[in-house]
Design a protein around this motif. Structure first.
Motif, short mmCIF file in Angstrom:
data_model
loop_
_atom_site.label_atom_id
_atom_site.label_comp_id
_atom_site.label_asym_id
_atom_site.label_seq_id
_atom_site.Cartn_x
_atom_site.Cartn_y
_atom_site.Cartn_z
N GLY A 1 0.79 -1.22 0.00
CA GLY A 1 0.00 0.00 0.00
C GLY A 1 0.83 1.27 0.00
N SER A 2 2.15 1.16 0.24
CA SER A 2 2.99 2.36 0.18
C SER A 2 3.12 2.78 -1.29
N PRO A 3 3.55 4.01 -1.57
CA PRO A 3 3.66 4.44 -2.97
C PRO A 3 4.54 3.49 -3.78
N GLY A 4 3.98 2.99 -4.87
CA GLY A 4 4.68 2.01 -5.69
C GLY A 4 4.36 0.58 -5.32
N MET A 5 3.76 0.39 -4.16
CA MET A 5 3.39 -0.96 -3.69
C MET A 5 1.88 -1.07 -3.49
N GLU A 6 1.13 -0.29 -4.28
CA GLU A 6 -0.33 -0.32 -4.16
C GLU A 6 -0.84 -1.73 -4.44
N THR A 7 -1.89 -2.09 -3.74
CA THR A 7 -2.46 -3.43 -3.83
C THR A 7 -3.94 -3.36 -3.49
N PRO A 8 -4.74 -4.30 -3.99
CA PRO A 8 -6.15 -4.31 -3.61
C PRO A 8 -6.36 -4.79 -2.16
N ASN A 9 -5.33 -5.38 -1.57
CA ASN A 9 -5.42 -5.85 -0.18
C ASN A 9 -5.33 -4.67 0.78
N ALA A 10 -5.66 -4.92 2.03
CA ALA A 10 -5.57 -3.87 3.06
C ALA A 10 -4.12 -3.39 3.16
N PRO A 11 -3.91 -2.08 3.17
CA PRO A 11 -2.54 -1.57 3.23
C PRO A 11 -1.92 -1.76 4.61
N ASP A 12 -0.61 -1.91 4.63
CA ASP A 12 0.13 -2.01 5.88
C ASP A 12 0.27 -0.64 6.52
N ARG A 13 0.46 -0.64 7.82
CA ARG A 13 0.89 0.56 8.53
C ARG A 13 2.41 0.50 8.57
N TYR A 14 3.06 1.63 8.30
CA TYR A 14 4.52 1.65 8.29
C TYR A 14 5.02 3.02 8.71
N ASP A 15 6.28 3.06 9.09
CA ASP A 15 6.91 4.31 9.51
C ASP A 15 7.91 4.76 8.46
N VAL A 16 7.99 6.07 8.30
CA VAL A 16 9.07 6.70 7.56
C VAL A 16 10.11 7.05 8.62
N ILE A 17 11.31 6.52 8.45
CA ILE A 17 12.38 6.68 9.43
C ILE A 17 13.35 7.76 8.94
N ILE A 18 13.69 8.69 9.82
CA ILE A 18 14.74 9.66 9.53
C ILE A 18 16.00 9.14 10.22
N PHE A 19 17.14 9.18 9.51
CA PHE A 19 18.33 8.55 10.07
C PHE A 19 19.60 9.35 9.78
N SER A 20 20.56 9.13 10.65
CA SER A 20 21.89 9.71 10.50
C SER A 20 22.84 8.87 11.35
N GLY A 21 23.87 8.32 10.72
CA GLY A 21 24.79 7.46 11.46
C GLY A 21 24.03 6.31 12.10
N GLU A 22 24.20 6.16 13.40
CA GLU A 22 23.51 5.08 14.13
C GLU A 22 22.14 5.53 14.66
N ASP A 23 21.83 6.81 14.56
CA ASP A 23 20.55 7.32 15.06
C ASP A 23 19.46 7.13 14.01
N ALA A 24 18.29 6.72 14.48
CA ALA A 24 17.13 6.56 13.61
C ALA A 24 15.88 6.75 14.46
N ARG A 25 14.90 7.47 13.91
CA ARG A 25 13.63 7.66 14.63
C ARG A 25 12.52 7.86 13.64
N THR A 26 11.30 7.74 14.12
CA THR A 26 10.14 7.88 13.27
C THR A 26 9.95 9.34 12.87
N TYR A 27 9.80 9.55 11.58
CA TYR A 27 9.57 10.88 11.00
C TYR A 27 8.09 11.08 10.70
N ALA A 28 7.41 9.99 10.33
CA ALA A 28 5.97 10.01 10.06
C ALA A 28 5.50 8.56 10.00
N SER A 29 4.19 8.37 10.22
CA SER A 29 3.59 7.03 10.12
C SER A 29 2.45 7.08 9.11
#
Length: 160
Positions: A119-147
């Motif tokens: 269900g993400s852009p480019g992965m559209e499907t007739p099935n129920a879309p997944d919930r997923y996070d957009v992760i912002i990262f730098s080096g070893e740090d990573a955190r959720t930027y949007a869901s």
């Protein structure tokens, strides 16, 4: 016509041209590294085009050296890697989050949607879309930027 009148008309025309420029004329160029056989990567490229980005596609047999050069860790990987304005965009990141990254200009390596969520852009499907996070990262740090759920924004944590 006086010189002042001609100058005023020229200024008016220049102003009209400036404010009537098409979004594509002001588009940011995204370079996408993808394997030749990946259809969902091509669909994500179409998503970026539809959202007004200029896209250069570079087909590569092996994305490992590119990801290594750009600092994409294994847990952030997806099926394609892109570069825009000095940032990495890994995977099926919605165009909205790329624009947000370019607007905010945080001091990070980039953003990622790990894996290939349905269900993400480019992965559209007739099935129920997944919930997923957009992760912002730098080096070893990573955190959720949007869901997201599919292409719909669910939440946007505080700005970096």
């Amino acid at each position: 016509m006086s010189a002042l009148g001609a100058l005023m008309i020229a200024a008016l025309i220049a102003g009209m041209m400036l404010f009537s420029a098409s979004p594509t004329a002001n588009a940011q160029t995204v370079t996408v590294h993808k394997t030749p056989w990946c259809g969902c990567c091509a669909a994500w490229v179409d998503h970026l085009h539809d959202e007004g980005f200029d896209v250069i596609v570079k087909e590569e047999e092996d994305l490992t050296p590119i990801r290594s050069r750009l600092g994409v860790r294994d847990e952030l990987m997806s099926c394609h890697t892109a570069e825009v304005a000095g940032y990495v965009v890994e995977g099926h990141v919605p165009a909205r989050e790329i624009r947000r990254l370019l607007e905010e200009k945080p001091d990070v390596n980039g953003v990622s949607v790990p894996g290939m969520p349905q269900g993400s852009p480019g992965m559209e499907t007739p099935n129920a879309p997944d919930r997923y996070d957009v992760i912002i990262f730098s080096g070893e740090d990573a955190r959720t930027y949007a869901s997201y759920r599919g292409t719909q924004l669910v939440s946007e944590p505080a700005r970096p």
